[in-house]
Design a protein around this motif. Structure first.
Motif, PDB file in Angstrom:
ATOM      1  N   ILE A   1       0.842  -1.204   0.000  1.00  0.00           N
ATOM      2  CA  ILE A   1       0.000   0.000   0.000  1.00  0.00           C
ATOM      3  C   ILE A   1       0.875   1.251   0.000  1.00  0.00           C
ATOM      4  N   PHE A   2       1.939   1.236   0.791  1.00  0.00           N
ATOM      5  CA  PHE A   2       2.860   2.365   0.879  1.00  0.00           C
ATOM      6  C   PHE A   2       3.511   2.645  -0.480  1.00  0.00           C
ATOM      7  N   ILE A   3       3.985   1.587  -1.142  1.00  0.00           N
ATOM      8  CA  ILE A   3       4.609   1.730  -2.463  1.00  0.00           C
ATOM      9  C   ILE A   3       3.590   2.217  -3.492  1.00  0.00           C
ATOM     10  N   SER A   4       2.378   1.690  -3.444  1.00  0.00           N
ATOM     11  CA  SER A   4       1.327   2.112  -4.376  1.00  0.00           C
ATOM     12  C   SER A   4       0.981   3.587  -4.185  1.00  0.00           C
ATOM     13  N   PHE A   5       0.897   4.030  -2.941  1.00  0.00           N
ATOM     14  CA  PHE A   5       0.576   5.419  -2.639  1.00  0.00           C
ATOM     15  C   PHE A   5       1.641   6.362  -3.214  1.00  0.00           C
ATOM     16  N   TYR A   6       2.916   6.043  -2.969  1.00  0.00           N
ATOM     17  CA  TYR A   6       3.977   6.901  -3.470  1.00  0.00           C
ATOM     18  C   TYR A   6       4.104   6.851  -4.991  1.00  0.00           C
ATOM     19  N   THR A   7       3.831   5.722  -5.593  1.00  0.00           N
ATOM     20  CA  THR A   7       3.826   5.624  -7.051  1.00  0.00           C
ATOM     21  C   THR A   7       2.724   6.503  -7.637  1.00  0.00           C
ATOM     22  N   LEU A   8       1.556   6.474  -7.029  1.00  0.00           N
ATOM     23  CA  LEU A   8       0.444   7.311  -7.461  1.00  0.00           C
ATOM     24  C   LEU A   8       0.794   8.795  -7.288  1.00  0.00           C
ATOM     25  N   LEU A   9       1.401   9.149  -6.175  1.00  0.00           N
ATOM     26  CA  LEU A   9       1.786  10.538  -5.911  1.00  0.00           C
ATOM     27  C   LEU A   9       2.823  11.028  -6.932  1.00  0.00           C
ATOM     28  N   ILE A  10       3.795  10.201  -7.253  1.00  0.00           N
ATOM     29  CA  ILE A  10       4.805  10.567  -8.251  1.00  0.00           C
ATOM     30  C   ILE A  10       4.149  10.739  -9.623  1.00  0.00           C
ATOM     31  N   GLY A  11       3.263   9.853  -9.989  1.00  0.00           N
ATOM     32  CA  GLY A  11       2.556   9.955 -11.269  1.00  0.00           C
ATOM     33  C   GLY A  11       1.719  11.220 -11.362  1.00  0.00           C
ATOM     34  N   LEU A  12       1.027  11.557 -10.281  1.00  0.00           N
ATOM     35  CA  LEU A  12       0.221  12.778 -10.278  1.00  0.00           C
ATOM     36  C   LEU A  12       1.095  14.025 -10.354  1.00  0.00           C
ATOM     37  N   ASN A  13       2.243  14.014  -9.692  1.00  0.00           N
ATOM     38  CA  ASN A  13       3.169  15.146  -9.772  1.00  0.00           C
ATOM     39  C   ASN A  13       3.688  15.337 -11.193  1.00  0.00           C
ATOM     40  N   ILE A  14       4.040  14.255 -11.859  1.00  0.00           N
ATOM     41  CA  ILE A  14       4.527  14.340 -13.242  1.00  0.00           C
ATOM     42  C   ILE A  14       3.429  14.871 -14.154  1.00  0.00           C
ATOM     43  N   LEU A  15       2.218  14.382 -13.988  1.00  0.00           N
ATOM     44  CA  LEU A  15       1.087  14.851 -14.786  1.00  0.00           C
ATOM     45  C   LEU A  15       0.812  16.333 -14.522  1.00  0.00           C
ATOM     46  N   PHE A  16       0.876  16.752 -13.268  1.00  0.00           N
ATOM     47  CA  PHE A  16       0.635  18.144 -12.887  1.00  0.00           C
ATOM     48  C   PHE A  16       1.671  19.064 -13.526  1.00  0.00           C
ATOM     49  N   VAL A  17       2.945  18.697 -13.456  1.00  0.00           N
ATOM     50  CA  VAL A  17       4.013  19.526 -14.026  1.00  0.00           C
ATOM     51  C   VAL A  17       3.868  19.608 -15.540  1.00  0.00           C
ATOM     52  N   GLN A  18       3.584  18.504 -16.181  1.00  0.00           N
ATOM     53  CA  GLN A  18       3.447  18.498 -17.638  1.00  0.00           C
ATOM     54  C   GLN A  18       2.257  19.345 -18.076  1.00  0.00           C
ATOM     55  N   THR A  19       1.153  19.257 -17.354  1.00  0.00           N
ATOM     56  CA  THR A  19      -0.018  20.064 -17.669  1.00  0.00           C
ATOM     57  C   THR A  19       0.282  21.551 -17.496  1.00  0.00           C
ATOM     58  N   GLN A  20       0.955  21.904 -16.399  1.00  0.00           N
ATOM     59  CA  GLN A  20       1.317  23.299 -16.155  1.00  0.00           C
ATOM     60  C   GLN A  20       2.261  23.822 -17.244  1.00  0.00           C
TER      61      GLN A  20
END
Length: 130
Positions: free
Chosen positions: A11-30
């Motif tokens: 669960i911990f690894i999944s949470f951080y993987t999701l957070l990293i993916g959302l950060n990459i998507l956020f930066v690319q969108t910006q």
């Protein structure tokens, strides 16, 4: 007990993987949005009719428009106008936007745009009938 620990680690690894993916998507969108807006502003500014010697006026108008369009709550902007030449139809600008990531860290997004527009000038040559 062993399965519970492995489950928590998963669960911990999944949470951080999701957070990293959302950060990459956020930066690319910006970044995409910033590039699109800066391109539009630079192009529109250069398409306006200005006379030679009005570079300081154009610089002020460009700075104001970039601030008006790109200023959002919580983000900082640094605008560096690298070159303006109205006679040759040249305008270059570098915009750095600091955004706060989902994890609370600040990230700089840098966009550099240069526009060159061909100007058609009609010379004052008298044409004599042949």
């Amino acid at each position: 007990m062993k399965n519970m620990i492995l489950g928590l680690i998963g669960i911990f690894i999944s949470f951080y993987t999701l957070l990293i993916g959302l950060n990459i998507l956020f930066v690319q969108t910006q970044k995409n949005e910033l590039e699109k807006q800066v391109s539009r502003i630079v192009k529109n500014t250069l398409e306006n009719e200005y006379r030679k010697g009005e570079e300081s006026f154009v610089e002020q108008m460009l700075l104001q428009e970039i601030k008006d369009v790109l200023s959002t709550g919580g983000s900082r902007l640094e605008i560096d106008i690298q070159g303006i030449d109205l006679e040759k139809g040249f305008l270059s600008v570098k915009v750095t936007k600091y955004v706060e990531m989902l994890n609370g860290k600040e990230k700089a997004i840098v966009v550099e745009k240069t526009a060159i527009m061909e100007r058609d000038y009609i010379s004052d040559i008298e044409l004599s009938p042949s």
